[in-house]
Design an enzyme around this catalytic site. Structure first.
Site, PDB file in Angstrom:
ATOM      1  N   GLY A  46      51.070  40.986  44.405  1.00 19.50           N
ATOM      2  CA  GLY A  46      50.030  40.822  45.406  1.00 19.50           C
ATOM      3  C   GLY A  46      50.592  40.758  46.828  1.00 19.50           C
ATOM      4  N   LEU A  73      51.132  33.551  45.382  1.00 23.34           N
ATOM      5  CA  LEU A  73      51.184  34.806  46.154  1.00 23.34           C
ATOM      6  C   LEU A  73      52.371  34.902  47.120  1.00 23.34           C
ATOM      7  CD1 LEU A  73      47.420  35.551  46.943  1.00 23.34           C
ATOM      8  CD2 LEU A  73      48.914  36.756  45.349  1.00 23.34           C
ATOM      9  N   CYS A 132      42.810  35.242  42.220  1.00 21.05           N
ATOM     10  CA  CYS A 132      44.024  34.434  42.126  1.00 21.05           C
ATOM     11  C   CYS A 132      43.668  32.950  42.080  1.00 21.05           C
ATOM     12  CB  CYS A 132      44.963  34.695  43.304  1.00 21.05           C
ATOM     13  SG  CYS A 132      46.472  33.714  43.142  1.00 21.05           S
ATOM     14  N   ASN A 194      42.461  38.260  35.161  1.00 23.09           N
ATOM     15  CA  ASN A 194      43.497  37.479  35.832  1.00 23.09           C
ATOM     16  C   ASN A 194      43.731  36.225  34.967  1.00 23.09           C
ATOM     17  OD1 ASN A 194      45.263  36.308  37.785  1.00 23.09           O
ATOM     18  ND2 ASN A 194      44.205  37.476  39.373  1.00 23.09           N
ATOM     19  N   THR A 195      44.502  35.293  35.454  1.00 23.60           N
ATOM     20  CA  THR A 195      44.864  34.138  34.622  1.00 23.60           C
ATOM     21  C   THR A 195      43.722  33.115  34.524  1.00 23.60           C
ATOM     22  OG1 THR A 195      45.858  33.210  36.604  1.00 23.60           O
ATOM     23  CG2 THR A 195      47.332  34.278  35.042  1.00 23.60           C
ATOM     24  N   GLY A 246      47.723  38.943  27.760  1.00 24.74           N
ATOM     25  CA  GLY A 246      48.440  38.624  26.526  1.00 24.74           C
ATOM     26  C   GLY A 246      48.944  39.796  25.726  1.00 24.74           C
TER      27      GLY A 246
HETATM   28  C1  LIG Z   1      54.061  34.923  37.434  1.00 32.19           C
HETATM   29  C2  LIG Z   1      52.753  35.625  37.599  1.00 32.19           C
HETATM   30  C3  LIG Z   1      52.380  36.121  38.853  1.00 32.19           C
HETATM   31  C4  LIG Z   1      51.165  36.779  39.010  1.00 32.19           C
HETATM   32  N1  LIG Z   1      50.818  37.285  40.240  1.00 32.19           N
HETATM   33  C5  LIG Z   1      49.662  37.984  40.383  1.00 32.19           C
HETATM   34  C6  LIG Z   1      49.324  38.582  41.632  1.00 32.19           C
HETATM   35  O1  LIG Z   1      50.071  38.531  42.620  1.00 32.19           O
HETATM   36  N2  LIG Z   1      48.132  39.249  41.728  1.00 32.19           N
HETATM   37  C7  LIG Z   1      47.277  39.367  40.643  1.00 32.19           C
HETATM   38  O2  LIG Z   1      46.213  39.983  40.765  1.00 32.19           O
HETATM   39  N3  LIG Z   1      47.598  38.823  39.446  1.00 32.19           N
HETATM   40  C8  LIG Z   1      48.755  38.144  39.293  1.00 32.19           C
HETATM   41  N4  LIG Z   1      49.078  37.620  38.067  1.00 32.19           N
HETATM   42  C9  LIG Z   1      48.165  37.806  36.924  1.00 32.19           C
HETATM   43  C10 LIG Z   1      48.602  38.986  36.033  1.00 32.19           C
HETATM   44  O3  LIG Z   1      48.638  40.194  36.770  1.00 32.19           O
HETATM   45  C11 LIG Z   1      47.663  39.143  34.799  1.00 32.19           C
HETATM   46  O4  LIG Z   1      46.373  39.432  35.266  1.00 32.19           O
HETATM   47  C12 LIG Z   1      47.602  37.897  33.938  1.00 32.19           C
HETATM   48  O5  LIG Z   1      48.859  37.263  33.864  1.00 32.19           O
HETATM   49  C13 LIG Z   1      47.100  38.177  32.524  1.00 32.19           C
HETATM   50  O6  LIG Z   1      47.912  39.100  31.835  1.00 32.19           O
HETATM   51  P1  LIG Z   1      49.164  38.652  30.888  1.00 32.19           P
HETATM   52  O7  LIG Z   1      48.659  37.604  29.938  1.00 32.19           O
HETATM   53  O8  LIG Z   1      49.588  39.920  30.194  1.00 32.19           O
HETATM   54  O9  LIG Z   1      50.196  38.145  31.813  1.00 32.19           O
HETATM   55  C14 LIG Z   1      50.290  36.953  37.882  1.00 32.19           C
HETATM   56  C15 LIG Z   1      50.672  36.457  36.636  1.00 32.19           C
HETATM   57  C16 LIG Z   1      51.888  35.809  36.474  1.00 32.19           C
HETATM   58  C17 LIG Z   1      52.266  35.321  35.101  1.00 32.19           C
END
Ligand SMILES: Cc1cc2nc3c(=O)[nH]c(=O)nc-3n(C[C@H](O)[C@H](O)[C@H](O)COP(=O)(O)O)c2cc1C
Length: 306
Positions: A46, A73, A132, A194-195, A246
């Site tokens: 980001g 971020l 975020c 997103n998370t 995931g």
């Molecule tokens: C360490 C970390 C940093 C992240 N930074 C961003 C970010 O800058 N912008 C964004 O849209 N999502 C960000 N995310 C979210 C991920 O892009 C993703 O949407 C989320 O982790 C779910 O997918 P996953 O379970 O495969 O990680 C971040 C996730 C993690 C773990």
């Protein structure tokens, strides 16, 4: 024959697999593990107008089946991105499409950064992060309110001709409604999830583990929630869906596509297995061969009840 070739928003991707923002740096960082050109595309960390240090204190905590992060971020800002990082990405020989994840505290800031990114020829698409959970202003607050989500999408749409993907937050009661609102306001695609907002407590110190108290929860444990959301959203919008949350195996990627995702995105899975994209690419090719598919896109939405 390339059975993984995927047309996404008018561009040809070698395969339907991208990396998730914040989990793959700017693409060069993993090149000792594999050639980033194996990927369909790269979504970079980001970016904000100004450089950000991110949050203080502990930023990452492992949980059973996942992780919490409150990076906040951290990024070098759009000037450095444009003048240094983009050049480095190209110098590293990365040729796959580059998608830039943009962030702002207020709508005007989203607009300003979108205008800047619009002028960067090497950037193929924009991902608008309205989800975020780790920043005080903007971020998830935009993605949780349908009116604001619509307004920021509309404002950014007005200043960019690049394909616009809007990244949705799972921390809402009705993600389908938000998806429809951003679609009506000009999003070309949605990405999700997103998370999830979570926390951990250190029972010795009796304090939250993360410096920011709360953090974003990701990794294999969130997959059923993400899959459900992709399944619901993809049946209720006409624009394509980028599915994530995931994914850590070929089978996971296939499930997301069967749930309705045109593209899949790899995030936390990369931390424990940096060569995951290579494995999934090979796995998807094998799946096509074994199932007589001419193209992997034939499975998109296969799990929808007709
Ligand atoms: C360490 C970390 C940093 C992240 N930074 C961003 C970010 O800058 N912008 C964004 O849209 N999502 C960000 N995310 C979210 C991920 O892009 C993703 O949407 C989320 O982790 C779910 O997918 P996953 O379970 O495969 O990680 C971040 C996730 C993690 C773990």
């Amino acid at each position: 024959m390339n059975r993984l070739k995927t047309n996404f928003l008018g561009m040809e991707f070698k395969n339907p697999m991208v990396t998730s923002s914040g989990c793959f740096g700017f693409g060069m960082e993993y090149k000792d593990y594999f050639d980033p050109n194996v990927l369909g595309g790269i979504v970079v960390k980001g970016i904000t107008m100004e450089a950000r240090d991110g949050n203080y204190g502990t930023r990452i905590a492992e949980t059973p089946g996942g992780m919490l992060n409150c990076v906040g971020l951290e990024n070098p800002g759009v000037d450095y991105f444009e003048n240094v990082i983009v050049k480095n990405i190209k110098a590293a020989g990365i040729e796959c499409p580059i998608i830039v994840n943009i962030n702002g505290k207020v709508i005007d800031e989203y607009v300003e950064i979108a205008k800047r990114v619009e002028k960067i020829a090497e950037v193929d698409m924009i991902e608008l992060n309205i989800s975020c959970p780790n920043v005080k202003d903007g971020g998830m607050a935009f993605g949780a309110n349908p009116d604001v989500a619509g307004a920021v999408t509309k404002a950014v749409r007005a200043v960019t001709t690049k394909p616009l993907i809007v990244k949705l937050s799972p921390n809402v009661t009705d993600i389908v409604h938000i998806a429809k609102v951003v679609e009506a306001n000009g999003a070309d695609a949605v990405s999700l999830i997103n998370t999830l907002l979570g926390m951990a407590i250190d029972i010795k110190s009796k304090k939250p583990v993360l410096g920011n108290t709360f953090g974003g929860f990701s990794g294999p444990a969130v997959k059923p929630v993400a899959l459900r959301m992709v399944y619901q959203v993809s049946q209720n919008v006409k624009i394509p869906v980028v599915g994530m949350g995931g994914i850590s195996s070929t089978e996971d990627a296939i499930e997301f596509m069967m749930a309705g995702a045109t593209m899949v995105s790899l995030g936390t899975g990369l931390f424990s297995n940096p060569i995951l994209p290579v494995e999934i690419k090979d796995g998807l090719e094998r799946f096509c061969e074994e199932n007589g598919l001419e193209n992997i896109q034939e499975i998109v939405g296969a799990a929808h009840q007709k």
